[in-house]
Design a protein around this motif. Structure first.
Motif, PDB file in Angstrom:
ATOM      1  N   GLU A  31       0.820  -1.210   0.000  1.00  0.00           N
ATOM      2  CA  GLU A  31       0.000   0.000   0.000  1.00  0.00           C
ATOM      3  C   GLU A  31       0.858   1.265   0.000  1.00  0.00           C
ATOM      4  OE1 GLU A  31      -3.031  -0.073   3.039  1.00  0.00           O
ATOM      5  OE2 GLU A  31      -3.909  -1.911   2.249  1.00  0.00           O
ATOM      6  N   HIS A  32       1.960   1.245   0.723  1.00  0.00           N
ATOM      7  CA  HIS A  32       2.850   2.408   0.718  1.00  0.00           C
ATOM      8  C   HIS A  32       3.394   2.661  -0.687  1.00  0.00           C
ATOM      9  CE1 HIS A  32       3.873   2.301   5.319  1.00  0.00           C
ATOM     10  NE2 HIS A  32       2.587   2.543   5.079  1.00  0.00           N
ATOM     11  N   GLU A  33       3.741   1.588  -1.372  1.00  0.00           N
ATOM     12  CA  GLU A  33       4.228   1.740  -2.749  1.00  0.00           C
ATOM     13  C   GLU A  33       3.113   2.269  -3.652  1.00  0.00           C
ATOM     14  OE1 GLU A  33       6.682   2.220  -5.768  1.00  0.00           O
ATOM     15  OE2 GLU A  33       7.290   1.738  -3.724  1.00  0.00           O
ATOM     16  N   PHE A  34       1.914   1.784  -3.466  1.00  0.00           N
ATOM     17  CA  PHE A  34       0.751   2.291  -4.213  1.00  0.00           C
ATOM     18  C   PHE A  34       0.591   3.792  -3.960  1.00  0.00           C
ATOM     19  CE2 PHE A  34      -3.958   2.979  -4.267  1.00  0.00           C
ATOM     20  CZ  PHE A  34      -4.150   2.810  -5.628  1.00  0.00           C
ATOM     21  N   SER A  35       0.734   4.196  -2.713  1.00  0.00           N
ATOM     22  CA  SER A  35       0.644   5.614  -2.341  1.00  0.00           C
ATOM     23  C   SER A  35       1.690   6.445  -3.089  1.00  0.00           C
ATOM     24  CB  SER A  35       0.854   5.746  -0.829  1.00  0.00           C
ATOM     25  OG  SER A  35       1.132   7.074  -0.461  1.00  0.00           O
ATOM     26  N   ARG A  36       2.889   5.936  -3.149  1.00  0.00           N
ATOM     27  CA  ARG A  36       3.969   6.656  -3.846  1.00  0.00           C
ATOM     28  C   ARG A  36       3.638   6.818  -5.337  1.00  0.00           C
ATOM     29  NH1 ARG A  36       7.057   3.006  -0.238  1.00  0.00           N
ATOM     30  NH2 ARG A  36       7.956   4.333   1.371  1.00  0.00           N
ATOM     31  N   ARG A  37       3.060   5.797  -5.916  1.00  0.00           N
ATOM     32  CA  ARG A  37       2.701   5.863  -7.345  1.00  0.00           C
ATOM     33  C   ARG A  37       1.582   6.873  -7.591  1.00  0.00           C
ATOM     34  NH1 ARG A  37       3.276  -0.450  -9.291  1.00  0.00           N
ATOM     35  NH2 ARG A  37       5.478  -0.568  -8.770  1.00  0.00           N
ATOM     36  N   ILE A  38       0.600   6.896  -6.705  1.00  0.00           N
ATOM     37  CA  ILE A  38      -0.472   7.890  -6.841  1.00  0.00           C
ATOM     38  C   ILE A  38       0.126   9.295  -6.736  1.00  0.00           C
ATOM     39  CG2 ILE A  38      -2.617   8.823  -5.882  1.00  0.00           C
ATOM     40  CD1 ILE A  38      -3.088   6.015  -4.633  1.00  0.00           C
TER      41      ILE A  38
END
Length: 181
Positions: free
Chosen positions: A82-89
């Motif tokens: 989820e943290h990686e998803f956040s970074r991509r957003i």
């Protein structure tokens, strides 16, 4: 104070940002004008606070300590994803904001990714709060909590950075576009 309490305090700050993001994307979808510089401040807070400070505390210390007991590993893995998803957003918000600043109409993708970030934050914070409760009651000792808290506090640049970030959040909360329903 403990490491868990510190992370929960971070969440209170993040919830203030969450409200700003929600108002921003709703206003963008409604066709209202929001200064691009204010949207830049939002992306600054996302990258400097969530990614550089909060996620770092979790990933580098808290999750590592909890995982060392072979506990809650599945939840930790999901949070890392989820943290990686956040970074991509966040990268997409920045990308489309730069296009908008360059004169291209990128209102819709900026609004869309802000909305996505808002939804992510809302869900993610709830799950982390539950995780913190489990970790605090079932895994971490008071000594470990104290040691991690001291580690969080040992980086003096972080306290200066947090103050700058809180100033940015307060600035955004005081803007007319944010205060007008």
């Amino acid at each position: 104070m403990s490491a868990t309490e510190t992370l929960r305090e971070d969440h209170l700050k993040i919830k203030r940002l969450e409200k700003i993001i929600e108002k921003c994307y709703l206003d963008l979808y409604a066709g209202k004008e929001i200064p691009l510089s204010d949207i830049e401040k939002i992306t600054f807070v996302i990258s400097e606070f969530l990614d550089s400070i909060h996620y770092s505390r979790e990933e580098d210390s808290y999750f590592a300590c909890v995982a060392s007991y072979d506990a809650l590993k599945d939840e930790i893995r999901k949070f890392m994803i989820e943290h990686e998803f956040s970074r991509r957003i966040a990268k997409n918000i920045s990308k489309y904001l730069q296009q908008w600043k360059a004169g291209n109409d990128a209102r819709e993708p900026v609004a869309r990714f802000l909305r996505t970030y808002f939804i992510y934050l809302h869900d993610h914070l709830k799950k982390e709060e539950e995780f913190f409760s489990k970790a605090q009651s079932k895994v971490l000792s008071a000594e470990e909590e104290k040691e991690m808290y001291e580690q969080f506090q040992s980086v003096m640049a972080v306290s200066t950075k947090i103050q700058t970030i809180m100033d940015q959040i307060q600035y955004l909360e005081e803007q007319e576009w944010y205060r007008i329903p």
